[in-house]
Design a protein around this motif. Structure first.
Motif, PDB file in Angstrom:
ATOM      1  N   ILE A 319      -6.642  -8.037  -5.652  1.00 32.85           N
ATOM      2  CA  ILE A 319      -7.467  -6.856  -5.553  1.00 32.85           C
ATOM      3  C   ILE A 319      -6.976  -5.665  -5.924  1.00 32.85           C
ATOM      4  CG2 ILE A 319      -9.097  -5.591  -3.706  1.00 32.85           C
ATOM      5  CD1 ILE A 319      -8.626  -8.022  -2.000  1.00 32.85           C
ATOM      6  N   GLU A 320      -7.307  -5.258  -7.164  1.00 33.41           N
ATOM      7  CA  GLU A 320      -6.465  -3.831  -7.609  1.00 33.41           C
ATOM      8  C   GLU A 320      -7.415  -3.248  -8.803  1.00 33.41           C
ATOM      9  OE1 GLU A 320      -2.987  -4.372  -9.782  1.00 33.41           O
ATOM     10  OE2 GLU A 320      -3.441  -6.247 -10.245  1.00 33.41           O
ATOM     11  N   ASN A 321      -6.875  -2.235  -9.078  1.00 30.86           N
ATOM     12  CA  ASN A 321      -7.189  -1.393 -10.404  1.00 30.86           C
ATOM     13  C   ASN A 321      -5.979  -2.027 -11.442  1.00 30.86           C
ATOM     14  OD1 ASN A 321      -9.747  -0.528 -10.187  1.00 30.86           O
ATOM     15  ND2 ASN A 321      -9.032   1.330  -9.355  1.00 30.86           N
ATOM     16  N   ALA A 322      -6.284  -3.105 -12.166  1.00 32.34           N
ATOM     17  CA  ALA A 322      -4.998  -3.523 -12.705  1.00 32.34           C
ATOM     18  C   ALA A 322      -4.832  -2.746 -14.140  1.00 32.34           C
ATOM     19  CB  ALA A 322      -5.252  -4.940 -13.245  1.00 32.34           C
ATOM     20  N   GLU A 354     -12.183   5.852  -5.938  1.00 30.57           N
ATOM     21  CA  GLU A 354     -11.755   6.514  -4.734  1.00 30.57           C
ATOM     22  C   GLU A 354     -10.804   6.011  -3.933  1.00 30.57           C
ATOM     23  OE1 GLU A 354     -15.566   5.826  -2.777  1.00 30.57           O
ATOM     24  OE2 GLU A 354     -16.859   6.604  -4.463  1.00 30.57           O
ATOM     25  N   GLN A 355     -10.244   6.697  -2.997  1.00 32.34           N
ATOM     26  CA  GLN A 355      -9.228   6.227  -2.124  1.00 32.34           C
ATOM     27  C   GLN A 355      -9.962   4.974  -1.190  1.00 32.34           C
ATOM     28  OE1 GLN A 355      -6.179   7.559  -1.328  1.00 32.34           O
ATOM     29  NE2 GLN A 355      -6.006   5.916  -0.062  1.00 32.34           N
ATOM     30  N   THR A 356      -9.108   3.920  -1.008  1.00 31.72           N
ATOM     31  CA  THR A 356      -9.668   2.771  -0.524  1.00 31.72           C
ATOM     32  C   THR A 356      -9.496   2.809   0.972  1.00 31.72           C
ATOM     33  OG1 THR A 356      -7.599   1.711  -0.716  1.00 31.72           O
ATOM     34  CG2 THR A 356      -9.222   0.928  -2.475  1.00 31.72           C
ATOM     35  N   THR A 357     -10.621   2.057   1.715  1.00 29.47           N
ATOM     36  CA  THR A 357     -10.564   2.153   3.086  1.00 29.47           C
ATOM     37  C   THR A 357      -9.345   1.591   3.799  1.00 29.47           C
ATOM     38  OG1 THR A 357     -13.005   2.109   3.083  1.00 29.47           O
ATOM     39  CG2 THR A 357     -11.962   1.223   5.249  1.00 29.47           C
ATOM     40  N   LEU A 358      -8.808   0.543   3.181  1.00 28.22           N
ATOM     41  CA  LEU A 358      -7.879  -0.326   3.539  1.00 28.22           C
ATOM     42  C   LEU A 358      -6.706  -0.185   2.370  1.00 28.22           C
ATOM     43  CD1 LEU A 358      -9.635  -3.367   5.261  1.00 28.22           C
ATOM     44  CD2 LEU A 358      -8.535  -1.443   6.324  1.00 28.22           C
ATOM     45  N   ASP A 359      -5.645  -0.512   3.068  1.00 23.42           N
ATOM     46  CA  ASP A 359      -4.371  -0.491   1.924  1.00 23.42           C
ATOM     47  C   ASP A 359      -4.459  -2.056   1.277  1.00 23.42           C
ATOM     48  OD1 ASP A 359      -2.163  -0.671   0.646  1.00 23.42           O
ATOM     49  OD2 ASP A 359      -0.954  -1.049   2.441  1.00 23.42           O
ATOM     50  N   VAL A 360      -4.624  -2.046  -0.176  1.00 27.03           N
ATOM     51  CA  VAL A 360      -4.803  -3.241  -1.201  1.00 27.03           C
ATOM     52  C   VAL A 360      -3.387  -3.443  -1.667  1.00 27.03           C
ATOM     53  CG1 VAL A 360      -7.158  -3.144  -0.886  1.00 27.03           C
ATOM     54  CG2 VAL A 360      -6.157  -1.886  -2.652  1.00 27.03           C
ATOM     55  N   SER A 361      -2.243  -2.491  -1.365  1.00 22.31           N
ATOM     56  CA  SER A 361      -1.270  -2.718  -2.250  1.00 22.31           C
ATOM     57  C   SER A 361      -0.327  -4.147  -2.114  1.00 22.31           C
ATOM     58  CB  SER A 361      -0.174  -1.858  -1.716  1.00 22.31           C
ATOM     59  OG  SER A 361       0.362  -1.940  -0.401  1.00 22.31           O
ATOM     60  N   ALA A 362      -0.645  -4.741  -1.038  1.00 24.22           N
ATOM     61  CA  ALA A 362      -0.392  -6.373  -1.171  1.00 24.22           C
ATOM     62  C   ALA A 362      -0.968  -7.334  -2.421  1.00 24.22           C
ATOM     63  CB  ALA A 362      -0.526  -6.877   0.155  1.00 24.22           C
ATOM     64  N   PHE A 363      -1.998  -6.992  -2.920  1.00 27.34           N
ATOM     65  CA  PHE A 363      -3.017  -7.512  -3.706  1.00 27.34           C
ATOM     66  C   PHE A 363      -2.822  -7.447  -5.098  1.00 27.34           C
ATOM     67  CE2 PHE A 363      -5.086  -6.914   0.733  1.00 27.34           C
ATOM     68  CZ  PHE A 363      -4.979  -8.448   0.849  1.00 27.34           C
ATOM     69  N   LYS A 364      -1.689  -6.780  -5.731  1.00 28.42           N
ATOM     70  CA  LYS A 364      -1.568  -6.428  -7.002  1.00 28.42           C
ATOM     71  C   LYS A 364      -1.162  -7.774  -7.768  1.00 28.42           C
ATOM     72  CE  LYS A 364       0.142  -1.633  -6.484  1.00 28.42           C
ATOM     73  NZ  LYS A 364      -0.995  -1.018  -6.961  1.00 28.42           N
TER      74      LYS A 364
END
Lengths: 372, 521, 105
Positions: A319-322, A354-364
């Motif tokens: 889940i990311e802006n790749a 936008e800023q994401t509601t939750l941290d998605v850095s684990a999904f790169k």
């Protein structure tokens, strides 16, 4: 026709939820779907679990957020009853080994503040009186539940459509194309080119091929899962069910039919692309169910189906802006449905910059490294 | 367990396929979900059309018995009460047997699962008493239960007409046959069997609603225009307890679809000439590959079985060519005439011989006196002679084959039969009983045999009870209108007549070409 | 390719909307028509939304009827619409029977 702000590839529950959330912001959205049918992949072919228990630590915050903030009001928000039922999840064990597996899950999940615990046979029977006496214990998470994935997928579709999202079915996206360093075009098998400000790839396993056209490879494989559906029965129990051995899972739907998934052990060897059920799956699932719920043995099976899941190397999604102009949401590994409402929000936030509601850095997608 | 060939469905196509394959040496198993084999054959108490090689003038039940004797003697294994629940990869089937499921594989599979009845939704269609015509036929002819007392039939195709007649035979009252189409869909001879007993036809009419609270107590039909739109103020009401729907069949192709066969838009699998589907060594035969008569289904089954035998090396290319040549010829004979699949929507204007097709027959179910006199089977005259009221080109010729004196000529299988006046009809009545359309009658005014000024008319009479000898009654014309008093002079029943009793009644001579039915009063 | 923006107009009630089409699940013609106006353009989507054809008879009775209602609303001939997917078991079968497999004897 003017180019839309966002193109979403894939009309599964993830794509549709993202479309809905983007349209709510006033953005113009087009959804491209390869199949002639909306949400015909894993979104309509899953057990409907909406659970937190048993989740990977990275994914658990998403599930907890969705269950706290999104699922309870989803039917009202979308204007379609998605049959969300929050009556807990029982994960059953018959042996010491099973109970050890369950204890491990409880330990991991409670460390992240999930209200989940081990219960004994007696307590499990109080929650669900139809359990076999062979069951020794279970893990119990009262805030888990289930919903109807076909309805949820179509509810997002209907709501998105009402907000003006354009859906085009039967479009086979082959490649993405950069314009001056930014992903801006979607090219289809028939040679059509679609332009958009931002492109979201939410095409399940098919995402792999599409993303490879811009140099991204997500290590995922396809797994064929089979489910059975019974005739309508009087209300018996409301929990989502699973086992320590994951030999079956499922629930009774609002309609009264039971929906159960199972495994026969040869799933990784199914012929790619083919959604036929196997000749052995139904029997295997039935034996597993009867082993835990003998009372269900006289229910008639009216239907079976199979569906592919996009199983990621580490079993959690991307889940990311790749890349500039490209948002990715795929590789949900068979447990995307329960978190789909929040993933729809997150992907919309990502796509809208936008800023994401939750941290998605684990999904790169760049998390995959050689093991040695 | 594994076989050279598995056949799914023990109906006419399936049993024929099994017999053909076994005759070429294949190890064959047949699976059927029913307790009895035969599919629809055992419901079909009427005589079949066609030629000898199509088992013409035999009743479906007797064909079923014959086929079962054939499969038995060839060692075909028939599994009954064995629904096939799935057709999977590698030609594997899963079959429910007793309280287990069993897995079977074969090198070749012929799917002969037949068809299911279409239904039509209308106001009240879910009331008890609304049923498929085939369901009514099962109740009557298999379960021996009368479906109702007063029945309206919707649909004038052969199913509606044949089942309509069987309802009469079962003792039901058939108040009307309605059809939204502007003309009767089935054979004229089947319609005429009904009209002369007094059943009215309502063409361009469909059901508006069924009435009743707990069950059907009545029905309202109304007229439709050429665009199938209801015309106001054309409603007709009937008091009935049963509504039968004979509005077509749909192929039961779910197994083939599940297995991944390529399907065409009309719901049938895409097949080659031998019935092989897009999946290797999986064939479709009979109604599942396209709705036709059982006679065609039986040949299709054999064609597929012969092809399977060739593909598996049981017969040589040469003997396959010979056998399939015979079978193709038999099938193409059946696919001729004005009711053949390729002519289904063609206008019915003239017969192959150039005679005008009776408009009255297409609209009202009977041929008028003026019209009938045109036809070559109709040659009024003195003495005893057959009157053949067969006016449409249908592949059928038992009347020619059965006559010991060669009085009846049928040029090719679909030609209209011609009575040859240069022959000597003995009045044996075999043609009357043999005609599957019950369209042959005898007239007899021979002095000494019949009173002066009178004529004796012999009709096929498949109703019980049979009239009493010298029983008083009434003669009826082709439209079912009463004509004149008539008494029965003779009743014939014999094995030669294939269970079609002949009733002879006596009327004044001027009624010879009009009286076509008799009822007791 | 189907652009689902394709407008089929406003839903307007019809006199026979109460007619039951799927007997097993008691789904009316009006419900099916409304689903089409909500964007369900094929049998599969309508089934998943309404359950028509998913009851004990497995759609054998209503499959054609549902198809013709959908086709009627979107102005297609019924044959242009794909039939519902055929799924095992062809006949409803109890779990305990499926559980007992006999492979050979």
């Amino acid at each position: 026709m003017n180019n839309p702000d966002v193109i979403i590839i894939g009309s599964g529950v993830i794509g549709n939820a993202t479309a809905y959330n983007l349209a709510k912001r006033g953005l113009s959205v087009t959804v491209l779907e390869k199949s002639p049918i909306i949400g015909d992949g894993g979104s309509s072919r899953n057990g409907g679990g909406v659970r937190q228990s048993g989740r990977h630590p990275a994914e658990l915050p998403l599930a907890m957020y969705a269950i706290k903030n999104l699922w309870p009001g989803l039917s009202d928000e979308l204007g379609t009853d998605v049959e969300y039922c929050q009556k807990g999840n029982l994960r059953l064990g018959k042996t010491k080994e099973h109970l050890d597996i369950l204890k491990g899950l409880v330990k991991s999940n409670t460390a992240q503040n999930l209200d989940m615990r081990m219960i004994d046979y007696k307590e499990a029977r109080e929650i669900c009186p139809y359990l076999s006496e062979e069951v020794k214990g279970a893990s119990w998470c009262a805030t888990d539940g289930h919903a109807n994935p076909m309805l949820a997928t179509l509810a997002y579709y209907k709501a998105a459509r009402r907000l003006g999202v354009r859906f085009i079915t039967g479009v086979d996206v082959v490649t993405l194309r950069k314009i001056r360093g930014r992903i801006a075009q979607v090219c289809t098998a028939d040679g059509t080119v679609y332009n958009a400000g931002q492109i979201v790839v939410a095409a399940g396993y098919e995402s792999r091929k599409i993303l490879s056209s811009v140099g991204i490879d997500i290590p995922m494989s396809q797994l064929l899962m089979e489910c059975i559906v019974t005739e309508e029965a009087p209300p018996m129990f409301e929990q989502m069910l699973g086992t320590a051995m994951a030999d079956f899972y499922g629930h009774q739907s609002k309609h009264g039919s039971f929906v159960f998934g199972g495994a026969h052990g040869f799933e990784p060897f199914a012929t790619a692309g083919d959604v036929q059920t196997s000749s052995i799956g139904t029997s295997s699932t039935c034996r597993a169910i009867i082993g835990y719920f003998p009372a269900l043995q006289h229910l008639k099976i009216v239907r079976t189906w199979a569906g592919w899941l996009d199983d990621c190397a580490d079993h959690i999604p991307v889940i990311e802006n790749a890349l500039p102009g490209l948002t990715v949401g795929c590789a949900f590994s068979g447990h995307g449905f329960g978190i789909s409402p929040v993933v729809g929000v997150l992907l919309a936030e990502l796509a809208a910059g936008e800023q994401t509601t939750l941290d998605v850095s684990a999904f790169k997608h760049d998390r995959f490294k050689a093991k040695i | 367990m594994s076989f050279d060939l598995m056949v799914i469905g023990a109906g006419p196509a399936g049993l024929s396929a099994a017999a053909e394959a076994a005759s070429h040496g294949l190890k064959v198993a047949v699976f059927d979900e029913n307790a009895l084999p035969g599919g629809q054959l055992f419901k079909q108490i009427h005589k079949f059309f066609g030629s000898k090689e199509h088992k013409a003038k035999m009743r479906g039940i007797d064909i079923g018995i014959e086929l079962l004797e054939e499969t038995d003697s060839l060692g075909v294994k028939v599994f009954l009460n064995s629904p096939v629940v799935g057709l999977y990869k590698n030609r594997e089937i899963v079959v429910r047997q007793k309280e287990t499921v069993r897995h079977f594989k074969a090198d070749s599979i012929i799917v002969a699962t037949g068809a299911s009845e279409n239904l039509l939704p209308f106001d009240g269609w879910t009331l008890p008493g609304v049923m498929g015509a085939g369901a009514a036929q099962t109740m009557m002819n298999i379960n021996r239960v009368k479906p109702g007392n007063r029945v309206l039939m919707l649909g004038s195709g052969n199913v509606g007409l044949v089942v309509g007649f069987q309802l009469l035979q079962a003792g039901c009252e058939l108040v009307a046959i309605a059809d939204a189409a502007p003309r009767i869909g089935g054979y004229g001879v089947h319609a005429s069997k009904l009209t002369r007993t007094g059943v009215p036809f309502y063409l361009s009419h469909t059901i508006m609603r069924a009435e009743g609270r707990e069950n059907v107590t009545g029905v309202v039909i109304g007229q439709v225009d050429e665009n199938w739109q209801h015309i106001p103020d054309t409603e007709k009401h009937f008091e009935v307890d049963t509504i039968c729907l004979a509005v077509g069949l749909s192929p039961s192709a779910q197994l083939l679809k599940m297995a991944g066969c390529k399907m065409s838009q009309n719901g049938t699998p895409v097949c080659d000439k031998s019935g092989e589907t897009s999946l290797y060594n999986i064939f479709a035969a009979g109604d599942v590959s396209g709705i036709e008569e059982a006679s065609s289904a039986m040949i299709e089954g054999r064609i597929s079985a012969a092809a399977a035998a060739k593909k598996l090396g049981f017969i040589s290319e040469k003997s396959f060519q010979k056998r399939s040549g015979e079978l193709d010829a038999a099938l193409s004979e059946l696919r001729q005439g004005m009711f053949a699949p390729q002519n289904r929507n063609a206008p019915l204007e003239k017969t192959d011989e150039g005679f005008n097709i009776s408009k009255s027959l297409l609209k009202k179910g009977y041929i008028t006196e003026e019209e009938i006199s045109e036809y070559p089977g109709f040659k009024p005259g003195a003495g005893i002679r057959p009157v053949i009221e067969c006016t449409q080109n249908i592949p059928c010729d038992p009347c020619r084959d059965i006559c010991p004196k060669g009085c009846i000529k049928v040029e090719n299988i679909v030609s209209l039969p011609v009575y040859d006046e240069n022959t000597n009809c003995t009045g044996c009545g075999l043609c009357v009983a043999a005609c599957p359309g019950q369209a042959i009658f005898l007239t007899d005014d021979r002095p000494g045999k019949v009173e002066e000024g009178k004529v004796a008319i012999t009709i096929p009479y498949e109703f019980l009870p049979l009239p009493e000898k010298v029983g008083p009654g009434m003669a009826y014309d082709r439209s079912g209108a009463p004509l004149c008093p008539a008494y029965v002079s003779k009743i014939q029943e014999s094995a030669f007549l294939g269970k079609t009793p002949l009733v002879t009644f006596v009327v004044p001579k001027n009624m010879a070409m009009r009286a076509r039915f008799w009822k007791a009063v | 390719m189907t652009d689902r923006q394709y407008i089929i107009g406003e839903f307007s009630p019809a006199s026979d909307d109460d007619l039951i089409i799927c007997r097993c699940e008691e789904i009316t013609k009006g419900e099916i028509r409304r689903a089409v106006f909500d964007g369900m353009f094929n049998i599969c989507e309508v089934r998943r939304l309404l359950r028509c054809g998913m009851g004990l008879c497995q759609g054998l009775t209503c499959g054609r009827l549902v198809k013709s209602v959908i086709a009627g609303e979107i102005g297609l001939s019924a044959t242009a619409l794909e039939d519902a997917t055929a799924r095992a078991p062809m006949r409803p079968t109890e779990m305990f029977i499926f559980a007992k497999e006999v492979t050979d004897e």
